[in-house]
Design a protein around this motif. Structure first.
Motif, PDB file in Angstrom:
ATOM      1  N   SER A   1      -1.258   2.421  17.455  1.00 12.09           N
ATOM      2  CA  SER A   1      -2.322   2.628  16.470  1.00 12.09           C
ATOM      3  C   SER A   1      -3.675   2.231  17.057  1.00 12.09           C
ATOM      4  O   SER A   1      -3.746   1.509  18.052  1.00 12.09           O
ATOM      5  CB  SER A   1      -2.037   1.826  15.192  1.00 12.09           C
ATOM      6  OG  SER A   1      -2.093   0.443  15.456  1.00 12.09           O
TER       7      SER A   1
ATOM      8  N   GLU B   1      -2.714  -5.846  11.136  1.00 12.43           N
ATOM      9  CA  GLU B   1      -2.362  -5.775   9.725  1.00 12.43           C
ATOM     10  C   GLU B   1      -0.969  -6.352   9.553  1.00 12.43           C
ATOM     11  O   GLU B   1      -0.101  -6.150  10.402  1.00 12.43           O
ATOM     12  CB  GLU B   1      -2.337  -4.321   9.227  1.00 12.43           C
ATOM     13  CG  GLU B   1      -3.677  -3.658   9.174  1.00 12.43           C
ATOM     14  CD  GLU B   1      -3.602  -2.231   8.650  1.00 12.43           C
ATOM     15  OE1 GLU B   1      -4.660  -1.699   8.315  1.00 12.43           O
ATOM     16  OE2 GLU B   1      -2.497  -1.649   8.581  1.00 12.43           O
TER      17      GLU B   1
ATOM     18  N   TRP C   1       2.558  -6.196   7.966  1.00  9.63           N
ATOM     19  CA  TRP C   1       3.486  -5.224   7.416  1.00  9.63           C
ATOM     20  C   TRP C   1       4.808  -5.921   7.145  1.00  9.63           C
ATOM     21  O   TRP C   1       5.030  -7.043   7.608  1.00  9.63           O
ATOM     22  CB  TRP C   1       3.693  -4.073   8.395  1.00  9.63           C
ATOM     23  CG  TRP C   1       2.557  -3.077   8.424  1.00  9.63           C
ATOM     24  CD1 TRP C   1       1.246  -3.327   8.647  1.00  9.63           C
ATOM     25  CD2 TRP C   1       2.661  -1.670   8.223  1.00  9.63           C
ATOM     26  NE1 TRP C   1       0.518  -2.171   8.608  1.00  9.63           N
ATOM     27  CE2 TRP C   1       1.359  -1.133   8.349  1.00  9.63           C
ATOM     28  CE3 TRP C   1       3.719  -0.816   7.963  1.00  9.63           C
ATOM     29  CZ2 TRP C   1       1.105   0.221   8.210  1.00  9.63           C
ATOM     30  CZ3 TRP C   1       3.457   0.534   7.835  1.00  9.63           C
ATOM     31  CH2 TRP C   1       2.163   1.049   7.948  1.00  9.63           C
TER      32      TRP C   1
ATOM     33  N   ARG D   1       3.217  -1.356   4.460  1.00  9.42           N
ATOM     34  CA  ARG D   1       2.081  -2.277   4.339  1.00  9.42           C
ATOM     35  C   ARG D   1       2.011  -2.693   2.879  1.00  9.42           C
ATOM     36  O   ARG D   1       1.788  -1.866   1.994  1.00  9.42           O
ATOM     37  CB  ARG D   1       0.796  -1.593   4.763  1.00  9.42           C
ATOM     38  CG  ARG D   1      -0.438  -2.478   4.569  1.00  9.42           C
ATOM     39  CD  ARG D   1      -1.503  -2.170   5.593  1.00  9.42           C
ATOM     40  NE  ARG D   1      -2.822  -2.634   5.221  1.00  9.42           N
ATOM     41  CZ  ARG D   1      -3.242  -3.892   5.313  1.00  9.42           C
ATOM     42  NH1 ARG D   1      -2.417  -4.821   5.739  1.00  9.42           N
ATOM     43  NH2 ARG D   1      -4.470  -4.219   4.967  1.00  9.42           N
TER      44      ARG D   1
ATOM     45  N   LYS E   1      -2.707   0.948   1.424  1.00  2.83           N
ATOM     46  CA  LYS E   1      -3.385   1.701   2.476  1.00  2.83           C
ATOM     47  C   LYS E   1      -3.530   0.908   3.762  1.00  2.83           C
ATOM     48  O   LYS E   1      -3.923  -0.240   3.764  1.00  2.83           O
ATOM     49  CB  LYS E   1      -4.774   2.126   2.006  1.00  2.83           C
ATOM     50  CG  LYS E   1      -5.533   2.936   3.058  1.00  2.83           C
ATOM     51  CD  LYS E   1      -6.780   3.520   2.496  1.00  2.83           C
ATOM     52  CE  LYS E   1      -7.580   4.259   3.534  1.00  2.83           C
ATOM     53  NZ  LYS E   1      -6.842   5.275   4.257  1.00  2.83           N
ATOM     54  N   SER E   2      -3.198   1.566   4.854  1.00  2.00           N
ATOM     55  CA  SER E   2      -3.456   0.995   6.167  1.00  2.00           C
ATOM     56  C   SER E   2      -4.785   1.551   6.658  1.00  2.00           C
ATOM     57  O   SER E   2      -5.081   2.733   6.496  1.00  2.00           O
ATOM     58  CB  SER E   2      -2.347   1.404   7.143  1.00  2.00           C
ATOM     59  OG  SER E   2      -2.692   1.002   8.448  1.00  2.00           O
ATOM     60  N   TYR E   3      -5.567   0.693   7.267  1.00  2.00           N
ATOM     61  CA  TYR E   3      -6.849   1.118   7.814  1.00  2.00           C
ATOM     62  C   TYR E   3      -6.734   1.504   9.278  1.00  2.00           C
ATOM     63  O   TYR E   3      -7.719   1.885   9.900  1.00  2.00           O
ATOM     64  CB  TYR E   3      -7.902   0.028   7.605  1.00  2.00           C
ATOM     65  CG  TYR E   3      -8.168  -0.161   6.131  1.00  2.00           C
ATOM     66  CD1 TYR E   3      -9.033   0.704   5.453  1.00  2.00           C
ATOM     67  CD2 TYR E   3      -7.523  -1.141   5.401  1.00  2.00           C
ATOM     68  CE1 TYR E   3      -9.252   0.566   4.090  1.00  2.00           C
ATOM     69  CE2 TYR E   3      -7.732  -1.282   4.037  1.00  2.00           C
ATOM     70  CZ  TYR E   3      -8.605  -0.431   3.396  1.00  2.00           C
ATOM     71  OH  TYR E   3      -8.821  -0.545   2.043  1.00  2.00           O
TER      72      TYR E   3
ATOM     73  N   SER F   1       1.754   8.015   2.997  1.00  3.92           N
ATOM     74  CA  SER F   1       0.421   7.515   3.304  1.00  3.92           C
ATOM     75  C   SER F   1      -0.266   7.220   1.984  1.00  3.92           C
ATOM     76  O   SER F   1       0.277   7.479   0.915  1.00  3.92           O
ATOM     77  CB  SER F   1      -0.386   8.544   4.101  1.00  3.92           C
ATOM     78  OG  SER F   1      -0.749   9.629   3.263  1.00  3.92           O
TER      79      SER F   1
ATOM     80  N   GLN G   1      -2.128   8.929   9.371  1.00  4.09           N
ATOM     81  CA  GLN G   1      -2.101   8.004   8.240  1.00  4.09           C
ATOM     82  C   GLN G   1      -0.658   7.666   7.884  1.00  4.09           C
ATOM     83  O   GLN G   1       0.146   8.555   7.630  1.00  4.09           O
ATOM     84  CB  GLN G   1      -2.788   8.623   7.020  1.00  4.09           C
ATOM     85  CG  GLN G   1      -4.255   8.904   7.222  1.00  4.09           C
ATOM     86  CD  GLN G   1      -5.050   7.631   7.418  1.00  4.09           C
ATOM     87  OE1 GLN G   1      -4.894   6.655   6.690  1.00  4.09           O
ATOM     88  NE2 GLN G   1      -5.912   7.621   8.427  1.00  4.09           N
TER      89      GLN G   1
ATOM     90  N   SER H   1       1.563   4.515   5.598  1.00  2.82           N
ATOM     91  CA  SER H   1       1.579   3.269   4.836  1.00  2.82           C
ATOM     92  C   SER H   1       3.000   2.812   4.533  1.00  2.82           C
ATOM     93  O   SER H   1       3.211   1.659   4.171  1.00  2.82           O
ATOM     94  CB  SER H   1       0.791   3.400   3.531  1.00  2.82           C
ATOM     95  OG  SER H   1       1.380   4.362   2.687  1.00  2.82           O
TER      96      SER H   1
END
Length: 165
Positions: free
Chosen positions: A61, A67, A69, A88, A92-94, A116, A150, A152
């Motif tokens: 990534s 992040e 998870w 996550r 939402k994952s950035y 996502s 994307q 999640s």
């Protein structure tokens, strides 16, 4: 009266032992662990197992910072199904995922899906389009050129054995 109290104490102790065995068995069948998804474009793998069944999540990534998870693995009561979910907790994952793959060792995947969360919709667990990922016999992986970076959540359920007629 003493024998009634002894009988009651024995039954309460017996029930307590059964409860402890059941709690012990479920701990042996399910596990949820936290791990960091790290950006930087480097391929990382996180693995968790229950008995001889294993789930590995491999990814790369970009963007942002680490992040947190979660990965949950579980084995059904009859040992017939093994499940793996990676997600996550904040939704939402950035991060932008350049690749992902989940592999279930010791099973044949019967169900899998990837999700996502789009910023526009604000919804969590929006399924990826079917063309964005591939479900194989034991893997779920991104589709080169089709995956929109994307992710999640990823879930897969595998059958652990074949019951012959």
């Amino acid at each position: 009266m003493a024998s009634l109290n002894n009988f009651f104490a024995f039954n309460v102790s017996f029930l307590l032992v059964l409860v402890l065995i059941a709690v012990d068995a479920s701990a042996d069948r399910t596990r949820t662990v936290e791990f960091d998804v790290k950006p930087g474009g480097v391929v990382h793998t996180f693995t968790e197992a229950v008995r001889e069944y294993e789930c590995s999540f491999t990814y790369a990534s970009q963007g942002g910072t680490n992040e947190q998870w979660l990965m949950s693995v579980g084995l059904s009561d009859d040992d017939g199904l093994f499940s793996c979910s990676v997600w996550r907790p904040q939704g939402k994952s950035y991060l932008f995922f350049t690749q992902f793959k989940a592999e279930l060792k010791g099973t044949k995947i019967k169900y899998a899906n990837a999700y996502s969360q789009t910023a526009a919709s604000g919804q969590s667990d929006v399924p990826l389009k079917p063309e964005e990922f591939i479900v194989g016999e034991s893997t779920v992986t991104h589709q080169d050129g089709k995956f929109n970076a994307q992710l999640s959540k990823l879930s897969a359920i595998g059958q652990t054995r074949h019951d012959e007629l």
